[in-house]
Design a protein around this motif. Structure first.
Motif, short mmCIF file in Angstrom:
data_model
loop_
_atom_site.label_atom_id
_atom_site.label_comp_id
_atom_site.label_asym_id
_atom_site.label_seq_id
_atom_site.Cartn_x
_atom_site.Cartn_y
_atom_site.Cartn_z
N SER A 39 0.84 -1.21 0.00
CA SER A 39 0.00 0.00 0.00
C SER A 39 0.87 1.25 0.00
O SER A 39 0.59 2.22 -0.71
N GLY A 40 1.92 1.25 0.81
CA GLY A 40 2.82 2.39 0.86
C GLY A 40 3.53 2.63 -0.46
O GLY A 40 3.70 3.78 -0.88
N THR A 41 3.94 1.55 -1.13
CA THR A 41 4.63 1.72 -2.41
C THR A 41 3.69 2.27 -3.48
O THR A 41 4.12 3.06 -4.31
N ILE A 42 2.42 1.90 -3.42
CA ILE A 42 1.46 2.45 -4.39
C ILE A 42 1.29 3.95 -4.16
O ILE A 42 1.25 4.73 -5.11
N VAL A 43 1.22 4.36 -2.91
CA VAL A 43 1.05 5.79 -2.59
C VAL A 43 2.28 6.58 -3.06
O VAL A 43 2.13 7.64 -3.68
N VAL A 44 3.47 6.08 -2.80
CA VAL A 44 4.69 6.80 -3.21
C VAL A 44 4.84 6.76 -4.73
O VAL A 44 5.28 7.73 -5.34
N PHE A 45 4.45 5.65 -5.35
CA PHE A 45 4.45 5.56 -6.81
C PHE A 45 3.58 6.67 -7.41
O PHE A 45 3.99 7.36 -8.35
N ALA A 51 4.60 14.14 -9.35
CA ALA A 51 5.69 15.12 -9.27
C ALA A 51 6.56 15.11 -10.53
O ALA A 51 7.41 15.97 -10.69
N GLY A 52 6.37 14.13 -11.40
CA GLY A 52 7.16 14.04 -12.62
C GLY A 52 8.57 13.53 -12.38
O GLY A 52 9.46 13.75 -13.19
N LYS A 53 8.77 12.81 -11.29
CA LYS A 53 10.08 12.24 -10.97
C LYS A 53 10.05 10.77 -11.40
O LYS A 53 9.72 9.89 -10.62
N TYR A 54 10.41 10.56 -12.65
CA TYR A 54 10.20 9.26 -13.26
C TYR A 54 11.19 8.19 -12.81
O TYR A 54 10.88 7.01 -12.90
N LEU A 55 12.35 8.58 -12.33
CA LEU A 55 13.26 7.59 -11.76
C LEU A 55 12.63 6.97 -10.51
O LEU A 55 12.62 5.75 -10.35
N THR A 87 14.24 -1.37 0.68
CA THR A 87 12.97 -0.66 0.62
C THR A 87 12.86 0.34 1.76
O THR A 87 12.38 1.46 1.57
N LEU A 88 13.32 -0.03 2.94
CA LEU A 88 13.32 0.89 4.08
C LEU A 88 14.15 2.13 3.76
O LEU A 88 13.70 3.26 3.99
N ILE A 89 15.33 1.94 3.21
CA ILE A 89 16.20 3.07 2.86
C ILE A 89 15.53 3.94 1.80
O ILE A 89 15.54 5.18 1.89
N LEU A 90 14.91 3.32 0.80
CA LEU A 90 14.23 4.09 -0.25
C LEU A 90 13.07 4.92 0.32
O LEU A 90 12.88 6.08 -0.09
N PHE A 91 12.32 4.35 1.23
CA PHE A 91 11.22 5.10 1.84
C PHE A 91 11.76 6.28 2.65
O PHE A 91 11.20 7.37 2.63
N MET A 92 12.86 6.06 3.37
CA MET A 92 13.44 7.14 4.17
C MET A 92 13.97 8.27 3.29
O MET A 92 13.77 9.44 3.59
N LEU A 98 11.00 13.49 -2.30
CA LEU A 98 9.69 13.63 -2.95
C LEU A 98 8.78 14.60 -2.20
O LEU A 98 7.57 14.58 -2.37
N ARG A 99 9.38 15.45 -1.39
CA ARG A 99 8.60 16.44 -0.64
C ARG A 99 8.00 17.44 -1.62
O ARG A 99 8.68 17.96 -2.50
N GLU A 100 6.71 17.70 -1.45
CA GLU A 100 6.05 18.66 -2.33
C GLU A 100 6.36 20.06 -1.84
O GLU A 100 6.16 20.38 -0.68
N LYS A 101 6.88 20.87 -2.75
CA LYS A 101 7.23 22.23 -2.40
C LYS A 101 6.00 23.13 -2.50
O LYS A 101 5.18 22.95 -3.40
#
Length: 119
Positions: A39-45, A51-55, A87-92, A98-101
């Motif tokens: 569920s978390g990966t879907i939200v971050v995806f 945000a247009g951050k395709y990587l 995955t933990l490191i990627l989420f951190m 991916l913070r929205e400005k």
């Protein structure tokens, strides 16, 4: 999606991954852990796509597939440990990258400015 919801999902996923890594036989069953991380990966995806951050979109797209609870990918225990730690490191890292400005407001050309003089 709401920024607060996205941040909450990231923190819940981080907590679940930490619990799964620190306590091998944690209070969280592995099925529940997989559902939480998926569920978390879907939200971050979705956030990365917006945000247009395709990587980041590609990275979390792969994680969506790997943590799919409906059609699980068979991996060994050592691979699962490495995958969970990565995955933990990627989420951190995604918390900051991916913070929205905040958007700046545009000054109106028709708005009245206090102290302006009519021409």
């Amino acid at each position: 999606m709401n920024t607060k919801f996205t941040m909450a999902m990231k923190w819940v996923t981080i907590a679940a991954l930490l619990a799964g890594l620190l306590w091998r036989f944690s209070m969280i069953p592995s099925t529940l852990l997989i559902w939480i991380v998926w569920s978390g990966t879907i939200v971050v995806f979705a956030q990365a796509t917006r945000a247009g951050k395709y990587l980041w979109t590609g990275i979390f797209g792969v994680l969506v597939v790997l943590f799919n609870p409906v059609l699980p990918v068979p991996i060994s225990a050592s691979q699962a440990l490495i995958l969970n730690a990565t995955t933990l490191i990627l989420f951190m890292v995604s918390l900051e990258s991916l913070r929205e400005k905040p958007r700046l407001s545009i000054a109106s050309i028709t708005g009245r400015t206090p102290g302006s003089v009519a021409l």
